[in-house]
Design a protein around this motif. Structure first.
Motif, PDB file in Angstrom:
ATOM      1  N   ASN A 291       0.829  -1.211   0.000  1.00 20.03           N
ATOM      2  CA  ASN A 291       0.000   0.000   0.000  1.00 20.03           C
ATOM      3  C   ASN A 291       0.861   1.258   0.000  1.00 20.03           C
ATOM      4  O   ASN A 291       0.547   2.249  -0.685  1.00 20.03           O
ATOM      5  CB  ASN A 291      -0.935   0.000   1.208  1.00 20.03           C
ATOM      6  CG  ASN A 291      -2.018  -1.054   1.101  1.00 20.03           C
ATOM      7  OD1 ASN A 291      -2.395  -1.443  -0.005  1.00 20.03           O
ATOM      8  ND2 ASN A 291      -2.522  -1.512   2.243  1.00 20.03           N
ATOM      9  N   ALA A 292       1.934   1.203   0.803  1.00 16.68           N
ATOM     10  CA  ALA A 292       2.851   2.356   0.837  1.00 16.68           C
ATOM     11  C   ALA A 292       3.503   2.563  -0.521  1.00 16.68           C
ATOM     12  O   ALA A 292       3.646   3.705  -1.006  1.00 16.68           O
ATOM     13  CB  ALA A 292       3.914   2.139   1.915  1.00 16.68           C
ATOM     14  N   ILE A 299       1.555   9.204  -5.676  1.00 13.51           N
ATOM     15  CA  ILE A 299       1.973  10.576  -5.350  1.00 13.51           C
ATOM     16  C   ILE A 299       3.043  11.046  -6.323  1.00 13.51           C
ATOM     17  O   ILE A 299       3.020  12.189  -6.820  1.00 13.51           O
ATOM     18  CB  ILE A 299       2.481  10.658  -3.900  1.00 13.51           C
ATOM     19  CG1 ILE A 299       1.317  10.439  -2.910  1.00 13.51           C
ATOM     20  CG2 ILE A 299       3.155  12.001  -3.635  1.00 13.51           C
ATOM     21  CD1 ILE A 299       1.753  10.345  -1.464  1.00 13.51           C
ATOM     22  N   SER A 300       3.994  10.139  -6.642  1.00 15.83           N
ATOM     23  CA  SER A 300       5.089  10.497  -7.555  1.00 15.83           C
ATOM     24  C   SER A 300       4.565  10.788  -8.953  1.00 15.83           C
ATOM     25  O   SER A 300       4.988  11.767  -9.605  1.00 15.83           O
ATOM     26  CB  SER A 300       6.112   9.362  -7.617  1.00 15.83           C
ATOM     27  OG  SER A 300       6.673   9.123  -6.336  1.00 15.83           O
ATOM     28  N   ASN A 302       1.522  11.702  -9.754  1.00 18.80           N
ATOM     29  CA  ASN A 302       0.769  12.967  -9.714  1.00 18.80           C
ATOM     30  C   ASN A 302       1.714  14.158  -9.692  1.00 18.80           C
ATOM     31  O   ASN A 302       1.477  15.188 -10.367  1.00 18.80           O
ATOM     32  CB  ASN A 302      -0.146  13.010  -8.486  1.00 18.80           C
ATOM     33  CG  ASN A 302      -1.316  12.051  -8.608  1.00 18.80           C
ATOM     34  OD1 ASN A 302      -1.694  11.661  -9.720  1.00 18.80           O
ATOM     35  ND2 ASN A 302      -1.891  11.656  -7.485  1.00 18.80           N
ATOM     36  N   TYR A 303       2.793  14.012  -8.915  1.00 15.49           N
ATOM     37  CA  TYR A 303       3.774  15.107  -8.826  1.00 15.49           C
ATOM     38  C   TYR A 303       4.445  15.336 -10.175  1.00 15.49           C
ATOM     39  O   TYR A 303       4.608  16.491 -10.623  1.00 15.49           O
ATOM     40  CB  TYR A 303       4.809  14.782  -7.757  1.00 15.49           C
ATOM     41  CG  TYR A 303       5.860  15.843  -7.590  1.00 15.49           C
ATOM     42  CD1 TYR A 303       5.579  17.023  -6.902  1.00 15.49           C
ATOM     43  CD2 TYR A 303       7.129  15.673  -8.137  1.00 15.49           C
ATOM     44  CE1 TYR A 303       6.545  18.005  -6.751  1.00 15.49           C
ATOM     45  CE2 TYR A 303       8.094  16.643  -7.998  1.00 15.49           C
ATOM     46  CZ  TYR A 303       7.799  17.818  -7.307  1.00 15.49           C
ATOM     47  OH  TYR A 303       8.754  18.793  -7.177  1.00 15.49           O
ATOM     48  N   ILE A 304       4.827  14.210 -10.811  1.00 17.74           N
ATOM     49  CA  ILE A 304       5.476  14.321 -12.125  1.00 17.74           C
ATOM     50  C   ILE A 304       4.530  14.957 -13.140  1.00 17.74           C
ATOM     51  O   ILE A 304       4.928  15.813 -13.946  1.00 17.74           O
ATOM     52  CB  ILE A 304       5.946  12.927 -12.609  1.00 17.74           C
ATOM     53  CG1 ILE A 304       7.102  12.439 -11.723  1.00 17.74           C
ATOM     54  CG2 ILE A 304       6.370  12.974 -14.076  1.00 17.74           C
ATOM     55  CD1 ILE A 304       7.509  11.008 -11.978  1.00 17.74           C
ATOM     56  N   GLN A 305       3.258  14.521 -13.074  1.00 21.44           N
ATOM     57  CA  GLN A 305       2.266  15.075 -13.987  1.00 21.44           C
ATOM     58  C   GLN A 305       2.089  16.573 -13.748  1.00 21.44           C
ATOM     59  O   GLN A 305       2.014  17.371 -14.699  1.00 21.44           O
ATOM     60  CB  GLN A 305       0.933  14.353 -13.812  1.00 21.44           C
ATOM     61  CG  GLN A 305      -0.143  14.763 -14.785  1.00 21.44           C
ATOM     62  CD  GLN A 305       0.214  14.451 -16.228  1.00 21.44           C
ATOM     63  OE1 GLN A 305       0.940  13.507 -16.508  1.00 21.44           O
ATOM     64  NE2 GLN A 305      -0.271  15.279 -17.149  1.00 21.44           N
ATOM     65  N   GLU A 306       2.025  16.949 -12.463  1.00 22.06           N
ATOM     66  CA  GLU A 306       1.883  18.376 -12.129  1.00 22.06           C
ATOM     67  C   GLU A 306       3.097  19.155 -12.599  1.00 22.06           C
ATOM     68  O   GLU A 306       2.970  20.277 -13.151  1.00 22.06           O
ATOM     69  CB  GLU A 306       1.697  18.541 -10.621  1.00 22.06           C
ATOM     70  CG  GLU A 306       0.355  18.032 -10.103  1.00 22.06           C
ATOM     71  CD  GLU A 306       0.281  18.070  -8.584  1.00 22.06           C
ATOM     72  OE1 GLU A 306       1.302  18.454  -7.948  1.00 22.06           O
ATOM     73  OE2 GLU A 306      -0.769  17.705  -8.028  1.00 22.06           O
ATOM     74  N   GLN A 307       4.294  18.566 -12.366  1.00 20.93           N
ATOM     75  CA  GLN A 307       5.513  19.246 -12.792  1.00 20.93           C
ATOM     76  C   GLN A 307       5.580  19.347 -14.313  1.00 20.93           C
ATOM     77  O   GLN A 307       6.036  20.367 -14.867  1.00 20.93           O
ATOM     78  CB  GLN A 307       6.753  18.510 -12.256  1.00 20.93           C
ATOM     79  CG  GLN A 307       6.888  18.549 -10.747  1.00 20.93           C
ATOM     80  CD  GLN A 307       6.990  19.965 -10.219  1.00 20.93           C
ATOM     81  OE1 GLN A 307       7.801  20.766 -10.697  1.00 20.93           O
ATOM     82  NE2 GLN A 307       6.140  20.304  -9.242  1.00 20.93           N
TER      83      GLN A 307
END
Length: 337
Positions: A291-292, A299-300, A302-307
């Motif tokens: 799960n972690a 999260i990674s 999503n972060y990459i997509q946002e970046q």
């Protein structure tokens, strides 16, 4: 010299006659068994004693026996009713006859036994031990130790030939998650008079290397309820309360918990149940890691997509700004020309 004299045999015959006249039938006697021995011929030989109520000074002692034809009936009757084998240290209420033999002297012949008397004394002693552990403030000490979430290094106290030990090892080896467990057996006697000293000796050996282990597992297979009385023992229970590693018990019974179960960090019914618990803890930790991992990946991503979106927006802004500047510069050059 006296006119009347007896041979030793005649004197003993006279004593025997007087005893038979004085004790013509059986009667009930309360006593403690101090010595107990089963003979190969089926007879049982005992020594009965009585102690002063406020100390252990012996104030009476007598040999006793149970003939084989009686012992065959009394033994299973007593064990079934009490869950306890006849042995040294038990307090008993027995129906006896007094017999005198010309060679072997006076003794008691046990005809019957009242299990409820012993059962009451066993319950009283058990509560005394529990109350003593509570009064000393140690009864929950092992429970206060935290069992590691990943408990792979296991010190095992069991008989090497016990079916329960084999079941425990097989269950760990065949786990569906292919988790690896390091198991080290510290052999001990798991029933009878040597149980207490044998388990304590095994704990002593584990203590020398306790930093190499996560938990201690004390297991045995099923068996007669009478075999479990060794686990209702103050010295063994106290020793376990002081041990620096969490102790898990699985001593193969369905009856009320023993005192050892009571003081252990965790008590389960069977060796297999202990193995399942250890595997289950690994599965829970594995699920937590998965799960972690999924959360970190999500999260990674999503972060990459946002970046990436930020970079695309900045790139677009830079392109627009550059084109605007170039257009302005081109117009200025045209005016100068």
């Amino acid at each position: 010299m006296s006119e009347k004299s007896f041979t030793l045999f005649q004197l003993n015959e006279l004593i025997k006659e007087k005893i038979n006249q004085s004790f013509p039938s059986s009667f009930w006697v309360k006593a403690e068994i101090s010595e107990f021995r089963e003979n190969a011929n089926g007879h049982c030989y005992l020594e009965l004693i009585e102690k002063e109520s406020d100390n252990d000074r012996i104030i009476a002692k007598m040999k006793a026996n149970i003939w084989s034809y009686t012992y065959k009936m009394l033994k299973p009757y007593f064990e079934t009713a009490t869950g306890q084998r006849l042995c040294s240290g038990l307090k008993v209420l027995v129906a006896v006859t007094v017999e005198f033999h010309e060679v072997y002297g006076i003794s008691l012949v046990i005809k019957d036994i009242e299990p409820t008397y012993t059962l009451g004394d066993m319950t009283r002693r058990r509560m005394q031990i529990i109350n003593q552990l509570r009064d000393e403030g140690v009864i929950d000490m092992n429970k206060e130790l935290e069992i590691p979430v990943v408990s792979q290094r296991i010190a095992i106290i069991s008989s090497s030939t016990a079916a329960g030990y084999g079941d425990f090892i097989d269950q760990l080896k065949k786990n569906s998650g292919n988790y690896h467990f390091y198991c080290k057996l510290f052999p001990a006697v798991m029933q009878g008079d040597q149980t207490e000293s044998s388990i304590i000796a095994a704990l002593d050996k584990i203590y020398r290397y306790y930093e190499d282990f996560d938990v201690v597992v004390i297991i045995r297979g099923g068996g007669a309820t009478a075999d479990l009385t060794a686990f209702d023992n103050y010295n063994l229970a106290y020793y376990c309360t002081q041990f620096p590693l969490p102790i898990i018990t699985g001593i193969g019974h369905q009856r009320d918990e023993t005192i050892l179960d009571l003081v252990a960090n965790m008590s389960l019914k069977t060796p297999t149940a202990v193995a399942e618990k250890l595997i289950g803890m690994m599965e829970e930790f594995d699920d937590y890691l998965q799960n972690a991992k999924a959360t970190i990946i999500n999260i990674s991503e999503n972060y990459i997509q946002e970046q990436k979106q930020d970079i695309d927006r900045i790139s677009k802004d830079i392109t627009q700004s550059a084109n605007k500047i170039l257009f302005q510069q081109k117009n200025e050059l045209n005016l100068l020309g």
